[in-house]
Design an enzyme around this catalytic site. Structure first.
Site, PDB file in Angstrom:
ATOM      1  N   TYR A 162       0.841  -1.200   0.000  1.00 25.93           N
ATOM      2  CA  TYR A 162       0.000   0.000   0.000  1.00 25.93           C
ATOM      3  C   TYR A 162       0.872   1.245   0.000  1.00 25.93           C
ATOM      4  O   TYR A 162       1.899   1.282   0.690  1.00 25.93           O
ATOM      5  CB  TYR A 162      -0.910   0.027   1.236  1.00 25.93           C
ATOM      6  N   GLU A 204      -0.645   4.882  -0.492  1.00 25.31           N
ATOM      7  CA  GLU A 204      -1.409   6.103  -0.742  1.00 25.31           C
ATOM      8  C   GLU A 204      -0.534   7.333  -0.564  1.00 25.31           C
ATOM      9  O   GLU A 204       0.250   7.410   0.382  1.00 25.31           O
ATOM     10  CB  GLU A 204      -2.607   6.221   0.215  1.00 25.31           C
ATOM     11  N   ASP A 250      -7.353  13.148 -25.032  1.00 23.22           N
ATOM     12  CA  ASP A 250      -7.260  11.767 -24.570  1.00 23.22           C
ATOM     13  C   ASP A 250      -6.600  10.998 -25.712  1.00 23.22           C
ATOM     14  O   ASP A 250      -7.243  10.675 -26.707  1.00 23.22           O
ATOM     15  CB  ASP A 250      -8.674  11.244 -24.294  1.00 23.22           C
ATOM     16  N   THR A 288      -4.183   5.884 -21.815  1.00 22.95           N
ATOM     17  CA  THR A 288      -3.952   4.567 -21.252  1.00 22.95           C
ATOM     18  C   THR A 288      -2.529   4.173 -21.649  1.00 22.95           C
ATOM     19  O   THR A 288      -1.924   4.789 -22.525  1.00 22.95           O
ATOM     20  CB  THR A 288      -4.944   3.526 -21.811  1.00 22.95           C
ATOM     21  N   LYS A 323      -2.193   0.430 -25.014  1.00 23.58           N
ATOM     22  CA  LYS A 323      -2.575   0.310 -26.429  1.00 23.58           C
ATOM     23  C   LYS A 323      -1.290   0.426 -27.277  1.00 23.58           C
ATOM     24  O   LYS A 323      -0.408  -0.408 -27.119  1.00 23.58           O
ATOM     25  CB  LYS A 323      -3.635   1.360 -26.761  1.00 23.58           C
ATOM     26  N   ARG A 351      -1.876  -2.604 -18.460  1.00 18.78           N
ATOM     27  CA  ARG A 351      -3.174  -1.941 -18.342  1.00 18.78           C
ATOM     28  C   ARG A 351      -3.081  -0.851 -17.291  1.00 18.78           C
ATOM     29  O   ARG A 351      -2.676  -1.107 -16.151  1.00 18.78           O
ATOM     30  CB  ARG A 351      -4.216  -2.964 -17.864  1.00 18.78           C
TER      31      ARG A 351
HETATM   32  N1  DSN Z   1     -11.945  -0.153 -25.007  1.00 17.96           N
HETATM   33  C1  DSN Z   1     -11.038   0.713 -25.674  1.00 17.96           C
HETATM   34  C2  DSN Z   1     -11.040   0.519 -27.135  1.00 17.96           C
HETATM   35  O1  DSN Z   1     -11.076  -0.620 -27.538  1.00 17.96           O
HETATM   36  O2  DSN Z   1     -10.955   1.476 -27.877  1.00 17.96           O
HETATM   37  C3  DSN Z   1     -11.254   2.134 -25.400  1.00 17.96           C
HETATM   38  O3  DSN Z   1     -11.456   2.325 -24.081  1.00 17.96           O
END
Ligand code: DSN
Length: 415
Positions: A53, A55, A198, A224, A227, A233
């Site tokens: 932990y 925080e 984003d 994120t 990707k 993740r």
């Molecule tokens: N779920 C993602 C996508 O496939 O684009 C976006 O959050």
């Protein structure tokens, strides 16, 4: 404590993991938001950092014993700053939706207006789609692409002047063209709006120098990390120093509890990978591979949304071929090719059975696919769509897919 290895203690879960590994090894992964992390990233995810932990933030924690956690989190912050040229980075968001929500609450008040892209035109659920909780709290107004499938900046400006948003939001999950951040920032300045991008889908292309970077221009940028960026993740928020305190307070304690430091270590590793010269080449090849598919689908007579692609993804209307996006997805699954069904702009069909499929090249490029392999993949996708009712033909394609994947092993270390 249980000292048994997974396969010994829980063979059921172990088998599911093994089957998923086999699925990833033997199929063509073309969901544009997916990728394959390195074994170093996997190692960090499965490390003892998950036990801790912490925080707070490096040097200011509510728990003892955070000296090594601090090292890891600071490293992730410093590397992300270097990668994107950011003034301030928060690496704690658990994923993209929490990151975006933390930004809205950091910078806006309930009822404030946000101008964001319509989902069917390539936007994202967390940008105020009516089914989300955020749509009940903030007043989202949605802009769309024009008849040529591009963001119409004159229309965006007119909407900004009419609705006087507190924030203009760009960055998309299916839009495949470049974004003119300076021009959007100028519109925002004209109406006194904050700017938020984003970049979840295209972060890797930006980090690799293959697309425009909003970080020096916009007030706040979320992404994120799993990707195109090819990390674990999770998500990060990058912002100008002047709003850093609000962003940090909004993530913790405003919205989240203890950060997931095993993920943060994995983010640090992914950023180190993205800072290496080989990553630039990876990002370049993602775009080259997408262009190969663009040409193939144009030659085969498909309708490409947004007129084609400047990034890693393509959104294709398959209905002129006599099937829906859902039927195309199912047929492609049978052929060993994973894509996702997707709405097209102003889709007359439903989200569960839309007109389009969305596909992308990041995962196949990680695997080592180049132009020659993408030519084959384009041919197979077309064959599968044209023969979507013929299970024998789909099985034949699946065999060809299997033979090709054997030449590009993914995780030999895990076999
Ligand atoms: N779920 C993602 C996508 O496939 O684009 C976006 O959050």
């Amino acid at each position: 404590m249980n000292h048994q290895k997974l396969a010994q203690f829980d063979p059921i879960v172990a088998a599911s993991i093994k089957h998923e590994l086999n699925r990833q090894e033997t199929g063509l992964e073309m969901i544009p938001s997916e990728n394959f992390v390195s074994v170093a990233v996997l190692e960090a995810l499965g490390s003892v950092l998950t036990n801790k932990y912490s925080e707070g933030y490096p040097g200011k924690r509510y728990y003892g014993g955070c000296e090594f956690i601090d090292e890891v989190e600071q490293l992730a912050i410093d590397r992300a700053k270097q990668l994107f040229g950011a003034e301030h980075v928060n690496v704690q968001p658990l994923s993209g939706a929490p990151a975006n929500i933390a930004v809205y609450f950091a910078l806006l008040k309930p009822g404030d207006t946000i101008l964001g892209m319509d989902l069917s035109h390539g936007g994202h659920l967390t940008h105020g789609h009516p089914v989300t909780h955020m749509a009940k709290i903030f007043n989202f107004i949605r802009y769309k692409t024009n008849a040529e499938g591009k963001i119409d900046l004159d229309n965006l400006r007119a909407m900004a002047l009419e609705h006087k948003p507190k924030m203009i939001l760009v960055g998309y999950s299916a839009y495949s063209r470049e974004i003119e951040y300076e021009k959007i920032k100028a519109i925002a300045d004209e109406v006194g709006a904050l700017t938020m991008a984003d970049i979840a889908h295209i972060a890797g292309l930006i980090a690799g120098g293959q697309m425009n970077n909003p970080v020096p221009i916009f007030d706040v940028v979320t992404t994120t990390t799993h990707k195109t960026l090819r990390g674990p993740r999770g998500a990060i928020i990058m912002c100008k120093e002047k709003i850093a305190k609000e962003i940090d307070k909004s993530v913790f304690p405003g919205f989240q509890g203890g950060p997931h430091e095993n993920n943060i270590a994995a983010k640090a590793i992914a950023f180190k990978e993205a800072l290496e010269p080989a990553y630039k080449e990876y990002a370049r090849q993602i775009k080259v591979n997408a262009k190969v598919l663009e040409k193939k689908f144009n030659d085969f007579g498909y309708k490409l949304m947004f007129g084609g692609t400047d990034n890693h993804l393509l959104l294709i209307d398959v209905t002129p071929k006599g099937l829906s996006g859902k039927e195309a997805q199912i047929a492609l699954d049978k052929a060993g090719i994973t894509v996702n069904k997707n709405m097209i702009p102003d889709d007359p069909r439903s989200p569960m059975d839309p007109s389009g499929i969305r596909l992308g090249t990041p995962a196949l490029t990680t695997r080592g696919f180049k132009e020659a392999e993408m030519e084959l993949v384009g041919n197979w996708i077309n064959e599968a769509i044209e023969n979507w009712k013929d299970d024998g033909k789909l099985a034949e394609i699946k065999n060809k897919v299997l033979e090709l994947t054997k030449k590009f092993p993914l995780y030999p270390e895990l076999q």
